[in-house]
Structure formats: C-alpha cells, structure tokens
Design an enzyme around this catalytic site. Structure first.
Site, PDB file in Angstrom:
ATOM      1  N   ARG A 237      29.658  33.093 142.652  1.00 47.84           N
ATOM      2  CA  ARG A 237      28.372  33.862 142.156  1.00 47.84           C
ATOM      3  C   ARG A 237      28.074  34.799 143.392  1.00 47.84           C
ATOM      4  NH1 ARG A 237      29.280  31.811 137.802  1.00 47.84           N
ATOM      5  NH2 ARG A 237      28.051  30.720 136.610  1.00 47.84           N
ATOM      6  N   GLU A 266      24.985  41.976 138.363  1.00 48.28           N
ATOM      7  CA  GLU A 266      26.397  42.160 137.286  1.00 48.28           C
ATOM      8  C   GLU A 266      25.505  42.709 136.031  1.00 48.28           C
ATOM      9  OE1 GLU A 266      28.098  38.570 136.684  1.00 48.28           O
ATOM     10  OE2 GLU A 266      28.963  38.367 138.738  1.00 48.28           O
ATOM     11  N   HIS A 285      33.553  39.550 136.420  1.00 51.50           N
ATOM     12  CA  HIS A 285      33.260  38.053 136.029  1.00 51.50           C
ATOM     13  C   HIS A 285      34.248  37.484 134.647  1.00 51.50           C
ATOM     14  CE1 HIS A 285      29.805  35.153 136.254  1.00 51.50           C
ATOM     15  NE2 HIS A 285      30.911  34.393 135.835  1.00 51.50           N
TER      16      HIS A 285
HETATM   17  N1  LIG Z   1      33.883  33.550 138.143  1.00 49.68           N
HETATM   18  C1  LIG Z   1      33.917  32.682 137.261  1.00 49.68           C
HETATM   19  O1  LIG Z   1      33.986  33.266 136.017  1.00 49.68           O
HETATM   20  C2  LIG Z   1      33.490  31.299 137.240  1.00 49.68           C
HETATM   21  C3  LIG Z   1      32.732  31.165 138.391  1.00 49.68           C
HETATM   22  N2  LIG Z   1      32.286  29.734 138.567  1.00 49.68           N
HETATM   23  C4  LIG Z   1      31.556  29.302 139.689  1.00 49.68           C
HETATM   24  O2  LIG Z   1      32.343  28.402 140.543  1.00 49.68           O
HETATM   25  C5  LIG Z   1      31.375  27.478 140.888  1.00 49.68           C
HETATM   26  C6  LIG Z   1      32.230  26.239 141.177  1.00 49.68           C
HETATM   27  O3  LIG Z   1      32.702  25.483 140.133  1.00 49.68           O
HETATM   28  P1  LIG Z   1      33.312  24.072 140.283  1.00 49.68           P
HETATM   29  O4  LIG Z   1      34.486  24.298 141.321  1.00 49.68           O
HETATM   30  O5  LIG Z   1      33.801  23.606 138.938  1.00 49.68           O
HETATM   31  O6  LIG Z   1      32.145  23.188 140.938  1.00 49.68           O
HETATM   32  P2  LIG Z   1      32.407  21.998 141.793  1.00 49.68           P
HETATM   33  O7  LIG Z   1      31.024  21.377 141.762  1.00 49.68           O
HETATM   34  O8  LIG Z   1      33.560  21.102 141.285  1.00 49.68           O
HETATM   35  O9  LIG Z   1      32.508  22.626 143.095  1.00 49.68           O
HETATM   36  C7  LIG Z   1      31.982  23.070 144.114  1.00 49.68           C
HETATM   37  C8  LIG Z   1      31.950  22.403 145.280  1.00 49.68           C
HETATM   38  O10 LIG Z   1      30.940  23.097 146.204  1.00 49.68           O
HETATM   39  C9  LIG Z   1      30.586  22.278 147.119  1.00 49.68           C
HETATM   40  N3  LIG Z   1      29.325  22.794 147.770  1.00 49.68           N
HETATM   41  C10 LIG Z   1      28.020  22.755 147.303  1.00 49.68           C
HETATM   42  N4  LIG Z   1      26.966  23.391 147.927  1.00 49.68           N
HETATM   43  C11 LIG Z   1      27.632  23.420 149.233  1.00 49.68           C
HETATM   44  C12 LIG Z   1      27.301  23.918 150.528  1.00 49.68           C
HETATM   45  N5  LIG Z   1      25.999  24.457 150.423  1.00 49.68           N
HETATM   46  N6  LIG Z   1      28.201  23.998 151.370  1.00 49.68           N
HETATM   47  C13 LIG Z   1      29.413  23.647 151.104  1.00 49.68           C
HETATM   48  N7  LIG Z   1      29.895  23.160 149.923  1.00 49.68           N
HETATM   49  C14 LIG Z   1      29.256  22.928 148.921  1.00 49.68           C
HETATM   50  C15 LIG Z   1      30.540  20.833 146.565  1.00 49.68           C
HETATM   51  O11 LIG Z   1      30.100  19.880 147.308  1.00 49.68           O
HETATM   52  C16 LIG Z   1      31.452  20.997 145.782  1.00 49.68           C
HETATM   53  O12 LIG Z   1      32.708  20.344 146.161  1.00 49.68           O
HETATM   54  C17 LIG Z   1      30.492  27.332 139.714  1.00 49.68           C
HETATM   55  O13 LIG Z   1      29.052  26.440 140.329  1.00 49.68           O
HETATM   56  C18 LIG Z   1      30.477  28.525 139.471  1.00 49.68           C
HETATM   57  O14 LIG Z   1      29.298  29.476 140.064  1.00 49.68           O
HETATM   58  C19 LIG Z   1      32.734  28.913 137.840  1.00 49.68           C
HETATM   59  C20 LIG Z   1      33.499  29.046 136.541  1.00 49.68           C
HETATM   60  C21 LIG Z   1      34.104  30.246 136.393  1.00 49.68           C
HETATM   61  O1  LIG Z   2      31.566  28.709 134.064  1.00 48.38           O
HETATM   62  C1  LIG Z   2      30.691  29.687 134.872  1.00 48.38           C
HETATM   63  O2  LIG Z   2      29.991  29.307 135.643  1.00 48.38           O
HETATM   64  C2  LIG Z   2      31.245  31.002 134.727  1.00 48.38           C
HETATM   65  O3  LIG Z   2      31.031  31.849 135.592  1.00 48.38           O
HETATM   66  C3  LIG Z   2      31.752  31.590 133.483  1.00 48.38           C
HETATM   67  O4  LIG Z   2      32.952  30.869 133.250  1.00 48.38           O
END
Ligand SMILES: NC(=O)C1=CN([C@@H]2O[C@H](COP(=O)(O)OP(=O)(O)OC[C@H]3O[C@@H](n4cnc5c(N)ncnc54)[C@H](O)[C@@H]3O)[C@@H](O)[C@H]2O)C=CC1
Ligand SMILES: O=C(O)C(=O)CO
Length: 325
Positions: A237, A266, A285
């Site tokens: 993000r 954004e 994004h």
């Molecule tokens: N660019 C895009 O289109 C997309 C962006 N995202 C972003 O990616 C993020 C991660 O997604 P996932 O990997 O599925 O989530 P996830 O929950 O599997 O992984 C997130 C990791 O971050 C760690 N974490 C949380 N707070 C922390 C901190 N303060 N310090 C260190 N580690 C910390 C958690 O323990 C977890 O291991 C989402 O929350 C979203 O914001 C997700 C999908 C698409």
């Molecule tokens: O899934 C999310 O969090 C995104 O940013 C878009 O896929």
C-alpha cells in the site's frame, strides 16, 4: 435479497450472484460514486460487494447498519473500520490467496524494470533518443545472488521469495510479526530485525498490510539505513512509504532505485517527479490484474455475499458473520 456492486466485476462473480437468485445492481460510471450517494443508494440493499476504493469507515457503517455484509474484492482491508463493523454486527469478507502469485509477479516485474531502468528506456525510444550502442550508458544492476529483504513475509511475500530464489538464487532475509517456518524451510529465509534487513538487503520488497504500525514505515530514517545500491519495491500500500522521503532518497543517491505498484494518493499525478526518474518503475495498482486472478477474486467475493445472506460462515472472513443460522 439485493446486492449492490461498487464497480463492475468479472462475469464469473456476477453469474454466481444471479444463479443464487439475488437481485444485483452495479455502479458502471467512469468515476467513483461519491460516498454520501453510495450510502443513500445502499439503504435499499442487503449487501455490498466493494470492488473499488471505497472508504468503509465508521460513518459509512453506522449509516448502513442494516447491511449483512461488506464483501471486499481485495485481500487488503485497510479501507475498513473492522472494529466498527464488528460492533455493528456487519460481516466483512476478503479474497486472500488467489491473488498472491499475480501480485508477486508485479513485484518481480518492478524489481527487474527498476534494476534495468526499463520503463525509462521505453520512454527514451518514444522520444527518439535511441542513438547508438554505448558501452558506458544505460547501465543497470544485476540481481543474481543478491539479498532480497521481505518486509511482511505472508502469502504474497512467499510468492515473491519463490520467484527471486528460483530465478536468481537470491538469499532471502525477512522481517515479520511472526516466524515463517515454511519460508525458512523452502528458501532458507532468515528472520532479522527491521534495521538488519535495511542494512543487508540489495532489494527490499514490502508485503505487509497497511496498519497503524506500518504507516510511513519507509521514511527518511529507514531509507538512510539502506545500501546506496539498493532497490525499494512496494506492491503493498502506498501509505507504507513516505513519498517525499522516497523522492529525496532517490535524488540524493541514498538508495539506487524503486518500483511501485501502489502510491499515496492513488492515482499518482502525471507530473509526479518519480515518473521521470530513470531508476524508478511505477504501475497503476495492477498487482492482481490478470484475467484468472480477477475471476477468482470475483468468485470468492460473490460466494462471501451468498454465504452471509444465507446466514452461513464466510469463505474468507475479516469480520465473521454473527447472524449464523
Ligand atoms: N498491489 C496489489 O494489487 C495488491 C496489494 N496487496 C497488499 O498486499 C498485502 C499483503 O497481502 P498478503 O500477503 O495476502 O497478506 P498476508 O497477511 O498473507 O501477509 C502479510 C504479512 O505481513 C506481516 N505483517 C503485518 N504487520 C507487520 C508489521 N508491522 N511488521 C512486519 N510484518 C508485518 C504479517 O505477519 C504477514 O505475514 C495486503 O494487505 C495488501 O495491502 C494485496 C493484493 C494485491
Ligand atoms: O487485494 C488487494 O488488496 C488489492 O490491492 C487489489 O487486488
């Protein structure tokens, strides 16, 4: 039962909702529906499928307390006041897992694009600046055997590590809230402190959620601890990095390059200085934007709606449905 969808979603999701006998309406205008107008419209609906950047804050939720579910077509839920939703008994669903590979692909793409100045080179050709083969110009960095530092080694971080180890035999270090045993076993990933990660990484890739702890985590202080030859990648993000500090770090050579799929705000303004930096690659994004992934996300988001309205537990819950049969 009536479902409102805040931006058109792939047919696979629409079909599920229709087949379940739900009455659906979709916002199809080429701009985001103003919040107050959306709240007004939602008074006539039982569920909302959020497929765009809607701020689901306390005011929104209190104004729509009749909703059975806010079903997000995203894994991230930083736009939702989950405490308010829980207090009001409104379920919140999300779509984890199915988008991990596609989002990691975007992070990998940005890493390569920044390391070889690819987006800048493309613009130079368009400007008519492909003059001659110059042994000392347009030089990038190689990734083979370098150290990848992952901040937030969850599902997407794991997929990013897999790509970097598979393609470049990169060494993986990570900073995470907890230990990721699977990654330690699969890639020999080593858990380190945030400062150690900054100091040792050649590529820092951010994959945490945006939370009060991670907001502005990458600021002047953090960038100052990174190597002058390092690349910063953010597909999580935009709020996780401080943009002014990132620009300053790139301009001063504190870090070498950056790749961003997410910005704050954004969309990014077309005259943002980052867009004219040779070692920077920016995408709008599109991390999860593949046909397969968006279909899969739409299906989960639709299933969550159907489950909530049927008083059943969600497939993926951020706030569980308390109105169970
Ligand atoms: N660019 C895009 O289109 C997309 C962006 N995202 C972003 O990616 C993020 C991660 O997604 P996932 O990997 O599925 O989530 P996830 O929950 O599997 O992984 C997130 C990791 O971050 C760690 N974490 C949380 N707070 C922390 C901190 N303060 N310090 C260190 N580690 C910390 C958690 O323990 C977890 O291991 C989402 O929350 C979203 O914001 C997700 C999908 C698409
Ligand atoms: O899934 C999310 O969090 C995104 O940013 C878009 O896929």
């Amino acid at each position: 039962m009536k479902v409102y969808i805040t931006r058109n979603i792939p047919e696979a999701g629409l079909k599920l909702l229709k087949d379940a006998g739900l009455d659906i309406a979709v916002w199809t205008e080429n701009y985001h529906q103003p919040e107050e107008e959306l709240i007004k419209v939602l008074q006539q609906y039982d569920a909302v499928l959020v497929s765009g950047p809607v701020k689901v804050d306390r005011h929104f939720l209190e104004s729509c307390r009749h909703l059975k579910i806010v079903s997000l077509m995203s894994v991230g839920y930083d736009n939702v006041d989950t405490e308010a939703a829980r207090a009001l008994g409104i379920a919140v669903g999300n779509t984890p897992g199915v988008l991990s590979g596609a989002t990691a692909d975007a992070a990998f793409l940005l890493m390569l694009a920044a390391s070889r100045k690819a987006f800048h080179m493309h613009k130079e050709i368009i400007r008519g600046n492909w003059n001659f083969w110059d042994p000392t110009a347009n030089l990038g960095l190689e990734l083979g055997g370098r150290t990848l530092g992952i901040v937030g080694l969850g599902k997407i971080g794991f997929e990013m590590a897999k790509r970097c180890v598979g393609a470049y035999d990169m060494k993986v270090i990570y900073h995470n809230r907890g230990k990721n045993e699977e990654a330690e076993k699969a890639f020999g990933a080593v858990r380190v402190s945030f400062d150690e990660l900054l100091e040792q990484s050649d590529v820092v890739s951010v994959h945490t959620a945006l939370t009060p702890e991670t907001k502005g985590l990458f600021n002047k202080n953090a960038f100052s601890k990174m190597k002058p030859s390092s690349i910063f990648i953010n597909t999580a993000r935009g709020g996780v990095h401080n943009e002014a500090d990132l620009i300053a770090a790139l301009e001063s050579g504190t870090i070498w390059g950056a790749g961003l799929d997410v910005t704050n705000p954004e969309p990014m303004a077309a005259d943002n200085p980052l867009l004219n930096m040779p070692n920077v690659a920016v995408l709008p994004h599109i991390g999860s934007a593949t046909v397969d992934t968006r279909n899969a996300m739409a299906v989960i988001a639709a299933k969550n709606v159907i489950l909530a309205l049927g008083k059943r537990p969600l497939e993926h819950a951020v706030v569980e449905n308390i109105h169970l049969a």
